[in-house]
Scaffold this motif. Structure first.
Motif, PDB file in Angstrom:
ATOM      1  N   SER A 166       0.827  -1.215   0.000  1.00 28.65           N
ATOM      2  CA  SER A 166       0.000   0.000   0.000  1.00 28.65           C
ATOM      3  C   SER A 166       0.856   1.259   0.000  1.00 28.65           C
ATOM      4  O   SER A 166       0.547   2.233  -0.696  1.00 28.65           O
ATOM      5  CB  SER A 166      -0.928  -0.001   1.222  1.00 28.65           C
ATOM      6  OG  SER A 166      -1.826  -1.076   1.179  1.00 28.65           O
ATOM      7  N   SER A 167       1.953   1.259   0.765  1.00 29.37           N
ATOM      8  CA  SER A 167       2.800   2.452   0.826  1.00 29.37           C
ATOM      9  C   SER A 167       3.449   2.735  -0.523  1.00 29.37           C
ATOM     10  O   SER A 167       3.615   3.898  -0.910  1.00 29.37           O
ATOM     11  CB  SER A 167       3.878   2.278   1.904  1.00 29.37           C
ATOM     12  OG  SER A 167       4.692   1.147   1.626  1.00 29.37           O
ATOM     13  N   PHE A 168       3.807   1.683  -1.246  1.00 30.94           N
ATOM     14  CA  PHE A 168       4.394   1.881  -2.569  1.00 30.94           C
ATOM     15  C   PHE A 168       3.341   2.388  -3.548  1.00 30.94           C
ATOM     16  O   PHE A 168       3.608   3.266  -4.372  1.00 30.94           O
ATOM     17  CB  PHE A 168       4.998   0.561  -3.057  1.00 30.94           C
ATOM     18  CG  PHE A 168       5.736   0.672  -4.367  1.00 30.94           C
ATOM     19  CD1 PHE A 168       6.401   1.833  -4.723  1.00 30.94           C
ATOM     20  CD2 PHE A 168       5.773  -0.404  -5.248  1.00 30.94           C
ATOM     21  CE1 PHE A 168       7.090   1.919  -5.926  1.00 30.94           C
ATOM     22  CE2 PHE A 168       6.464  -0.329  -6.436  1.00 30.94           C
ATOM     23  CZ  PHE A 168       7.115   0.846  -6.785  1.00 30.94           C
ATOM     24  N   ARG A 169       2.151   1.864  -3.447  1.00 27.40           N
ATOM     25  CA  ARG A 169       1.068   2.334  -4.324  1.00 27.40           C
ATOM     26  C   ARG A 169       0.739   3.799  -4.040  1.00 27.40           C
ATOM     27  O   ARG A 169       0.428   4.568  -4.959  1.00 27.40           O
ATOM     28  CB  ARG A 169      -0.163   1.451  -4.147  1.00 27.40           C
ATOM     29  CG  ARG A 169       0.071   0.020  -4.626  1.00 27.40           C
ATOM     30  CD  ARG A 169      -0.915  -0.957  -4.038  1.00 27.40           C
ATOM     31  NE  ARG A 169      -2.252  -0.785  -4.576  1.00 27.40           N
ATOM     32  CZ  ARG A 169      -3.337  -1.357  -4.051  1.00 27.40           C
ATOM     33  NH1 ARG A 169      -3.224  -2.103  -2.947  1.00 27.40           N
ATOM     34  NH2 ARG A 169      -4.514  -1.177  -4.601  1.00 27.40           N
ATOM     35  N   GLU A 170       0.847   4.197  -2.787  1.00 28.65           N
ATOM     36  CA  GLU A 170       0.648   5.613  -2.459  1.00 28.65           C
ATOM     37  C   GLU A 170       1.755   6.470  -3.049  1.00 28.65           C
ATOM     38  O   GLU A 170       1.515   7.593  -3.523  1.00 28.65           O
ATOM     39  CB  GLU A 170       0.585   5.782  -0.944  1.00 28.65           C
ATOM     40  CG  GLU A 170      -0.697   5.230  -0.325  1.00 28.65           C
ATOM     41  CD  GLU A 170      -0.642   5.215   1.193  1.00 28.65           C
ATOM     42  OE1 GLU A 170       0.443   5.470   1.751  1.00 28.65           O
ATOM     43  OE2 GLU A 170      -1.697   4.942   1.814  1.00 28.65           O
ATOM     44  N   ALA A 171       2.991   5.951  -3.052  1.00 22.26           N
ATOM     45  CA  ALA A 171       4.100   6.682  -3.673  1.00 22.26           C
ATOM     46  C   ALA A 171       3.878   6.813  -5.177  1.00 22.26           C
ATOM     47  O   ALA A 171       4.185   7.855  -5.776  1.00 22.26           O
ATOM     48  CB  ALA A 171       5.426   5.965  -3.393  1.00 22.26           C
ATOM     49  N   VAL A 172       3.323   5.768  -5.794  1.00 19.98           N
ATOM     50  CA  VAL A 172       2.999   5.834  -7.216  1.00 19.98           C
ATOM     51  C   VAL A 172       1.919   6.881  -7.464  1.00 19.98           C
ATOM     52  O   VAL A 172       1.952   7.608  -8.467  1.00 19.98           O
ATOM     53  CB  VAL A 172       2.566   4.449  -7.726  1.00 19.98           C
ATOM     54  CG1 VAL A 172       1.900   4.547  -9.098  1.00 19.98           C
ATOM     55  CG2 VAL A 172       3.770   3.514  -7.797  1.00 19.98           C
ATOM     56  N   CYS A 173       0.966   6.990  -6.552  1.00 19.59           N
ATOM     57  CA  CYS A 173      -0.046   8.045  -6.677  1.00 19.59           C
ATOM     58  C   CYS A 173       0.599   9.426  -6.698  1.00 19.59           C
ATOM     59  O   CYS A 173       0.155  10.323  -7.438  1.00 19.59           O
ATOM     60  CB  CYS A 173      -1.057   7.954  -5.528  1.00 19.59           C
ATOM     61  SG  CYS A 173      -2.189   6.549  -5.628  1.00 19.59           S
TER      62      CYS A 173
END
Length: 504
Positions: A166-173
């Motif tokens: 989830s934290s990586f997906r937030e960084a992608v956002c």
């Protein structure tokens, strides 16, 4: 077949090999028709001289346990009861009838050969779409990895969710916000390379017989994926502004396609950038005809001139645009990390499909790239490689001006990886690729990128992988190969070489 050689034993090594093979034949462990390894291969695996294995095989042949057949090598001939059979029962499967219709749609050789060429030191390769190996942030990655490992934490090596951490997906956002797309992490999914996203989306949306629209020319692995699933792939020609919407609308009206696949930023293979007017028009047509757009944006961050144009995904609020991008083209190809931004229902469906393929993307790579994004090092890295790749593009452009025959045409892309060339009349890419190989230079012929088998008049040149010195030398060799074909009589064009303005 298992063989153990004991060096200190008071028995010749060839006899040890002979006795162990003999016992396995008589016990039935090696059945009639079993093919024994070639002498050289078995010798290498055991660390012995080839003559040693040859002597062991001679003993077995003398006893009638093995024999040789032309085209099949050395085969077991004896049944466990000692009866001999001159007609071994083992045969290879009939491969043409073995594999599924789905697998037969794919040609594995093109990509495999391109990657092999990239690793050959004696060839200057303009073929592979690979980032410069010298330009990667190696020292930064070493520091991040060392930090992760020094924390005595095993979490970086555990499973991740199928969609990615989830934290990586937030960084992608956060990356997507900079590209004008405002999304929630639940609308993102981490991929094992953006090409996996093409496959997942195709599997999620397409049934056999569905129609997919692609630009002509287009990314050949995507074409393979669509055809492999039984879809009908239709190409829409491009001009200097991108996909021709007048042709597209005729197809939309008549055929009701399920999906439009496009690479609007520095397209592979042409290097073209779709103008804003076409992007808006394409999105409006997708809304009007209720057709999904797959926006493949592998090269959008690699802009060398002017401001990047808005993504088609930035115009979408309804969920008709599925966006794909990758870290392979801007960092290291071996990371095999990409991402998808789409409606949550698309993410959920693709996640279910991904679970049966590879469960989840590489965990350690996710942690490393997340740190790379959040520290701001990714932004600085992109600035640096854009400077380097612009220099390489300019070097190839100037080399073409210097060495090319008067009737070779090419473009000057504003970003991305590729220069797209139109060959002189009468010079076929299929002939040129063989002649260029004699000069130790490689490229991709244009026919690979067309759905209709056309494209013999085009070639794609990558400028990011080779060094600037190699670029000039490689273009010089390539142009010599073109001139040799023209001078050989295969082309009827006269041998007049003058500089022309490159194509746009």
């Amino acid at each position: 077949m298992r063989i153990v050689v004991e060096r200190g034993k008071n028995k010749a090594v060839y006899l040890q090999i002979y006795e162990q093979i003999r016992q396995q034949i008589l016990s039935g462990e090696l059945i009639p028709g079993h093919q024994l390894p070639p002498e050289r291969k078995l010798a290498e695996s055991l660390g012995v001289n080839r003559t040693t294995v040859l002597n062991a095989y001679r003993e077995l042949k003398a006893e009638g346990l093995i024999g040789s057949q032309i085209g099949k090598g050395t085969l077991v001939l004896s049944y466990p009861n000692g009866e001999l059979s001159d007609n071994p029962i083992l045969e290879e499967p009939v491969w043409d009838h073995t594999f599924s219709q789905y697998s037969n749609h794919f040609d594995p050789n093109m990509l495999k050969e391109l990657l092999a060429i990239a690793n050959r030191k004696d060839i200057i390769s303009f073929a592979t779409g690979i980032a410069s190996p010298e330009s990667g942030p190696l020292q930064i990655f070493k520091g991040i990895e060392a930090e992760l490992m020094s924390q005595d934490s095993y979490h970086a090596l555990l499973h991740s969710p199928t969609e990615g951490f989830s934290s990586f997906r937030e960084a992608v956002c956060q990356l997507m916000y900079k590209r004008g797309v405002y999304c929630h992490f639940e609308e993102t999914m981490i991929l094992s390379g953006s090409q996996q996203g093409i496959d997942l989306v195709a599997r999620a949306l397409l049934d056999p017989g569905d129609i997919v629209i692609v630009e002509e020319p287009s990314f050949f692995p995507a074409i393979q994926v669509f055809k492999g699933l039984g879809a009908r792939v239709m190409g829409v020609p491009m001009d200097e502004k991108g996909m021709r919407l007048d042709v597209l609308e005729q197809i939309l009206q008549r055929y009701k396609p399920k999906l439009i696949y496009t690479i609007p930023n520095y397209q592979n293979p042409s290097g073209l950038e779709m103008v804003l007017e076409r992007r808006k028009g394409l999105f409006e047509l997708s809304q009007q005809y209720k057709v999904f757009i797959m926006e493949d944006d592998a090269y959008g961050a690699l802009s060398y001139e002017g401001k990047p144009l808005p993504l088609i995904k930035s115009m979408d609020n309804e969920g008709y645009v599925i966006y794909l991008s990758t870290f392979s083209k801007i960092v290291y190809p071996g990371l095999r990390l990409g991402w998808m931004v789409a409606h949550k229902k698309v993410i959920q469906k693709c996640s279910a499909l991904k679970q049966v393929i590879d469960i989840h993307p590489n965990s350690l790579s996710q942690w490393i790239i997340e740190r790379f994004i959040r520290t701001g090092d990714l932004d600085q890295h992109i600035i640096q490689i854009c400077k380097e790749y612009k220099q390489k593009r300019d070097a190839m452009y100037q080399a073409l001006l210097k060495y090319a025959p008067y009737d070779l045409k090419w473009n000057n892309p504003k970003g991305g990886y590729y220069i797209w060339c139109k060959l002189p009349e009468g010079v076929l890419a299929s002939k040129l690729v063989l002649k260029a190989a004699e000069y130790k230079v490689a490229f991709v012929p244009g026919s690979t990128f067309f759905t209709s088998g056309e494209g013999e008049s085009y070639i794609r040149l990558n400028f990011t992988f080779a060094s600037i010195v190699e670029i000039e030398e490689g273009i010089s060799r390539l142009c010599k190969a073109i001139k040799e074909i023209k001078d050989s009589g295969d082309s009827q064009e006269n041998n007049k070489y003058t500089e022309i303005k490159p194509i746009v």
